[in-house]
Scaffold this motif. Sequence first.
Motif, PDB file in Angstrom:
ATOM      1  N   LEU A 222      48.186   3.739  53.678  1.00 13.63           N
ATOM      2  CA  LEU A 222      49.029   4.676  54.427  1.00 13.63           C
ATOM      3  C   LEU A 222      48.777   6.118  54.007  1.00 13.63           C
ATOM      4  O   LEU A 222      48.784   7.030  54.835  1.00 13.63           O
ATOM      5  CB  LEU A 222      50.505   4.325  54.229  1.00 13.63           C
ATOM      6  N   VAL A 223      48.538   6.340  52.717  1.00 13.96           N
ATOM      7  CA  VAL A 223      48.223   7.688  52.242  1.00 13.96           C
ATOM      8  C   VAL A 223      46.825   8.089  52.711  1.00 13.96           C
ATOM      9  O   VAL A 223      46.602   9.213  53.168  1.00 13.96           O
ATOM     10  CB  VAL A 223      48.332   7.767  50.711  1.00 13.96           C
ATOM     11  N   GLY A 224      45.870   7.150  52.601  1.00 10.04           N
ATOM     12  CA  GLY A 224      44.513   7.449  53.040  1.00 10.04           C
ATOM     13  C   GLY A 224      44.435   7.776  54.513  1.00 10.04           C
ATOM     14  O   GLY A 224      43.662   8.650  54.934  1.00 10.04           O
ATOM     15  N   GLY A 225      45.240   7.108  55.330  1.00  6.81           N
ATOM     16  CA  GLY A 225      45.254   7.377  56.761  1.00  6.81           C
ATOM     17  C   GLY A 225      46.034   8.605  57.150  1.00  6.81           C
ATOM     18  O   GLY A 225      46.059   8.987  58.326  1.00  6.81           O
ATOM     19  N   GLY A 226      46.689   9.254  56.183  1.00  2.57           N
ATOM     20  CA  GLY A 226      47.431  10.474  56.461  1.00  2.57           C
ATOM     21  C   GLY A 226      48.837  10.246  56.987  1.00  2.57           C
ATOM     22  O   GLY A 226      49.483  11.195  57.439  1.00  2.57           O
ATOM     23  N   TYR A 227      49.355   9.031  56.904  1.00  2.91           N
ATOM     24  CA  TYR A 227      50.687   8.730  57.438  1.00  2.91           C
ATOM     25  C   TYR A 227      51.787   9.023  56.427  1.00  2.91           C
ATOM     26  O   TYR A 227      52.945   9.205  56.801  1.00  2.91           O
ATOM     27  CB  TYR A 227      50.750   7.269  57.870  1.00  2.91           C
ATOM     28  N   LEU A 228      51.435   9.049  55.136  1.00  2.00           N
ATOM     29  CA  LEU A 228      52.353   9.437  54.072  1.00  2.00           C
ATOM     30  C   LEU A 228      51.629  10.393  53.141  1.00  2.00           C
ATOM     31  O   LEU A 228      50.413  10.281  52.949  1.00  2.00           O
ATOM     32  CB  LEU A 228      52.822   8.221  53.259  1.00  2.00           C
TER      33      LEU A 228
END
Length: 392
Positions: A222-228
């Motif tokens: 989720l962090v890698g995808g930019g969502y968090l």
Amino acid sequence: MAALLLAVGVLVAAFVGYNIGGSSTGVAFGPAVGSKVVTKLGAAVLMSVFALLGGWTIGRNVISTMGGEIVPSSEFTLPASVGVLFFVGVALLVSNRYGVPASTSMTAVGSIAGLGAATGTLHMATMGRIVSAWVVAPVLAFWICAVVGRYAYPYLDAFFRLDVPEKGLLVWDDAGPIDYPVGTNENATARQFVAAFLVVAIGCYMAFSAGASNAANAVAPLVGGGYLSASVGVLLAGVAIAVGAFTIARRTLDTVGNDLTDLPLLAALVVEVVSASLITALSVLGIPASLAVSATMCIVGLGWGRATRTVRANDALRGEESAPIAMGSLAEEQADDPRDVPRIGEEDPDDLAAADLFDPAAVGRVVILWVLTPSVAAAASFALFSLTSVVR
């Protein structure tokens, strides 16, 4: 629709963190709970605080690796992130169901590698670096503890004489819903209180290293995808780990504290220091690694090294016969003074075989699930992303 999928992703990430708390708490505080230095509730509180601290500081390096260096960040679409985390959570839940500390990092990396293999985006150089660390760290853990066991352990034991009273150091009031201390054991000595402080302090160090390595396993996609953001992700992981520490960790605390090994406090301290230091060092380098694997190899290495004191190296090289080495090497009575410690080759094999270092059945169960959980996660992830177009 995107908001709903993100909510699902957050819930799945929390589920993964919950299972991480269940497995890692036993590794960090099993010896302390098994020796009655802290309660299970106390272990949960300490795990929650120090795991969050580890994730907030060093853990960001591991999040960066898992969120964009194993596969490109662009591959972590919301559906892909949810799928990866789902497989991690299921594998860990199976492991916790059987009450053993799972290799969370290996399982998470396996799921991400399955995604990369299915989409042709797997960075082999990064995977090679991670897998190399997975091989080197347990071997290094074994040999460091083997050297300590052979050359230093009996002298340390004679010097420190770490132990705790059979009934514990504190007197507890258990009349209410929560136990709390109301006094100290009148038979406890100052040295025993020092021993208790050391084993708890190093358990906190292990919790810190577990948070540093494992927070990424819950939120990296989720962090890698930019969502968090990284900070929000670490907080989410920390809260979820805390929930797991207060609930399902009770069974893994029993496994590590009682079933896997019956370590005296000094041995527990050696195992905790070496395994936590290795995992913290790897986390600084951004490499996700298994605290459970390193801790168990430390236990085996320490016992093996202690048992080899019955044989001098020169005698072994000359092929002279000696008593067989037994893995019952840490729980027997040691000398009261370092000057009275028998030299290598003068130890009595019968003394070293007086108690078993570990339960082979429990260790075998742990090893099987170490192999099984990441394998299942990787295979399931590969199958999903190969057979569907969800990430395209």
